[in-house]
Design an enzyme around this catalytic site. Structure first.
Site, PDB file in Angstrom:
ATOM      1  CB  ALA A   1      51.516 -71.542  32.680  1.00  0.00           C
ATOM      2  CE  LYS A   2      50.524 -78.806  36.331  1.00  0.00           C
ATOM      3  NZ  LYS A   2      50.707 -77.713  37.319  1.00  0.00           N
ATOM      4  NE  ARG A   3      49.247 -70.742  29.336  1.00  0.00           N
ATOM      5  CZ  ARG A   3      48.493 -70.686  30.429  1.00  0.00           C
ATOM      6  NH1 ARG A   3      48.192 -71.774  31.124  1.00  0.00           N
ATOM      7  NH2 ARG A   3      48.024 -69.521  30.849  1.00  0.00           N
TER       8      ARG A   3
ATOM      9  CB  THR B   1      55.070 -75.989  34.633  1.00  0.00           C
ATOM     10  OG1 THR B   1      53.842 -75.259  34.626  1.00  0.00           O
ATOM     11  CG2 THR B   1      55.749 -75.826  35.979  1.00  0.00           C
TER      12      THR B   1
ATOM     13  CG  ASN C   1      47.507 -79.350  31.017  1.00  0.00           C
ATOM     14  OD1 ASN C   1      48.347 -80.217  30.833  1.00  0.00           O
ATOM     15  ND2 ASN C   1      47.837 -78.050  30.949  1.00  0.00           N
TER      16      ASN C   1
END
Lengths: 318, 318
Positions: free
Chosen positions: A104-106, A141, B107
């Site tokens: 999710a690259k939060r 992530t 992102n």
């Protein structure tokens, strides 16, 4: 059992440090999964197809891999319907004994970062006195652009709940160096700076096998730099995208592992999921044939990586 | 009309370049919003409370501000229920003539970044022949850690659909400099490098007032650096967090505006939403009193910023 120990035990048992991405690109899902959905609006129907497709993939591979990695963007596309399909997919994967890595690259700071951390790795406040699990997974992530302040809430939740994160350190894309190779105040690149920070956090959160779930994302496309990052972060688990479709080979990813054959998870998505390369194949393939292909591709990847590890790791544990 | 032009016209009409964050921190929402939800599970009930609270806030301020800024983390906390509440909130805000800035800091790269861009700023593929809107908003915040490759899908969708993004350039937190002040290959800081990139993209996407919706997030807490960033990006809209609760004053944010009083949106969330500071207030305040307070706080912010602009901007347009 904390997540990183379960991950290692499943890796040893299945002799496989690779994970399969659940990236439901609807334009590439075979037509056989798109039948008989008449009574739902198009967004909901698409989410239903995605969930059924995921269940078929999980059924095909759950005994082969330690974890699956859903990429949340492909679910978020369909709003609340898509997130509901993701929730059901996560639940089903867990029932099959798989760990779930949510890609999710939060990223955020303060109480917003806490909100993300609670949502994905913990429990959330409700209008009742009790907290409840929402989309809770094993690993998430996280993107570090806002600095360590933005990482701390995720790290603290990992430490208190036995969960894991993979912080972006060196991504697999060509242009990753634009920001990730910039030089910080201490003379380290951004990637090295993050690696040092992660190593410090990992040291205080080791599982029984000596590894930490405060981990890093490092792309398969940089074997030399990964060797250096491995040395900075000897105890952190790495999540390694970029294998297969993005150009990384099994030899390239060997530098991500320690000498015991542990410490890294190699992800593949497109090569496993979308091996049908023509429109005709996508139209005509049956569910059984499709699932067999997914299973065979997963086995083939396991064999290639396992063989390379056997030839590379002097203290291979499996 | 493209989004940036509508934004400017609403700013001129309402004499207000400030926006209100819709950050439903359930632990701080007054008890009067938490009544009579008996038949739903706790996650769903909490999402229902959030949606009702949002509708009350929108009703209280829609004639005062050009836009609202929901922070998606506070909705994602409640999984598909929370995203459904967000979808309904976005729809309601649009019905009231408000622009919606989704603060999601998304992102990724490649087809994943495309998936996010389509989800939030465009239409998504379904199992039918047609594409449909999902959580589509006017502006989205985007995080640039993966470099320009990760930004291009968002920029392209903005250009083709007349939508906008705010790319994180200099965030308002104390530790922002860890990565954002690192030096890139060209001798610029990461923030300056991003600003230059954004300026180049903005030049090819100007609206009728000479501004671009390819914008930047710059924190209220850096007045001197913002003045420099304004010079690098004269035509990009800025989204400015950090005003109020985070310490930025109306004087601090003046460097984010151009001499016409345009070019920046100042966000406030906590100071507007949670002016009740004690537990007793939170327990006892009525909906009417709460909504009046939100409206008064919004007016007070408008007055302070408008007064400062009038005294600062030689070519003030409103």
């Amino acid at each position: 059992m904390i997540t990183v120990d379960y991950l290692i035990e499943e890796t040893l048992k299945k002799k496989n440090p690779s994970v399969i991405g659940l990236d439901p690109d609807i334009s590439r899902i075979p037509d056989c999964f798109k039948q008989n959905i008449f009574d739902q609006n198009p967004l909901q129907a698409t989410a239903t197809v995605i969930e059924q497709w995921n269940r078929n993939i999980i059924d095909s591979i759950y005994d082969l891999v330690p974890a699956v990695k859903p990429q949340i963007a492909f679910y978020e596309k369909y709003g609340s319907y898509g997130i509901h399909a993701l929730e059901n997919t996560i639940q089903y994967a867990k029932e099959k004994g798989l760990l779930v890595i949510e890609d999710a690259k939060r990223n955020d700071i303060g109480n917003t970062a806490w909100a993300y951390a609670q949502a994905h790795l913990g429990k959330v406040e409700t209008i009742t006195e009790e907290k409840y699990s929402s989309v809770s997974v094993d690993f998430l992530t996280v993107s570090p652009f806002l600095g360590s302040e933005g990482l701390i809430p995720f790290i603290q939740i990992c430490k208190s709940n036995g969960k894991g994160i993979f912080i972006l350190v060196k991504t697999s894309n060509l242009g990753a160096q634009e920001i990730q190779s910039a030089l910080t105040a201490k003379g380290l690149t951004v990637s090295e700076y993050l690696a040092s920070y992660i190593a410090g956090q990992a040291d205080t959160s080791l599982g029984k096998y000596g590894y930490s779930a405060i981990g890093a994302v490092v792309g398969a496309t940089y074997p030399n730099e990964n060797s250096a990052l491995r040395k900075i972060m000897p105890k952190s688990y790495f999540l390694v995208p970029g294998y297969g479709a993005q150009g990384g080979t099994e030899q390239d990813v060997m530098t991500c592992f320690n000498s015991d054959g542990l410490g890294a998870l190699i992800n593949s998505s497109r090569e496993i999921l979308f091996s049908h390369t023509t429109d005709i194949e996508q139209k005509n393939i049956s569910k059984t044939d499709y699932c067999n292909r997914v299973r065979e591709a997963t086995k083939y990847m396991q064999e290639k990586i396992y063989f390379a590890l056997k030839n590379t790791c002097p203290n291979m544990l499996y």
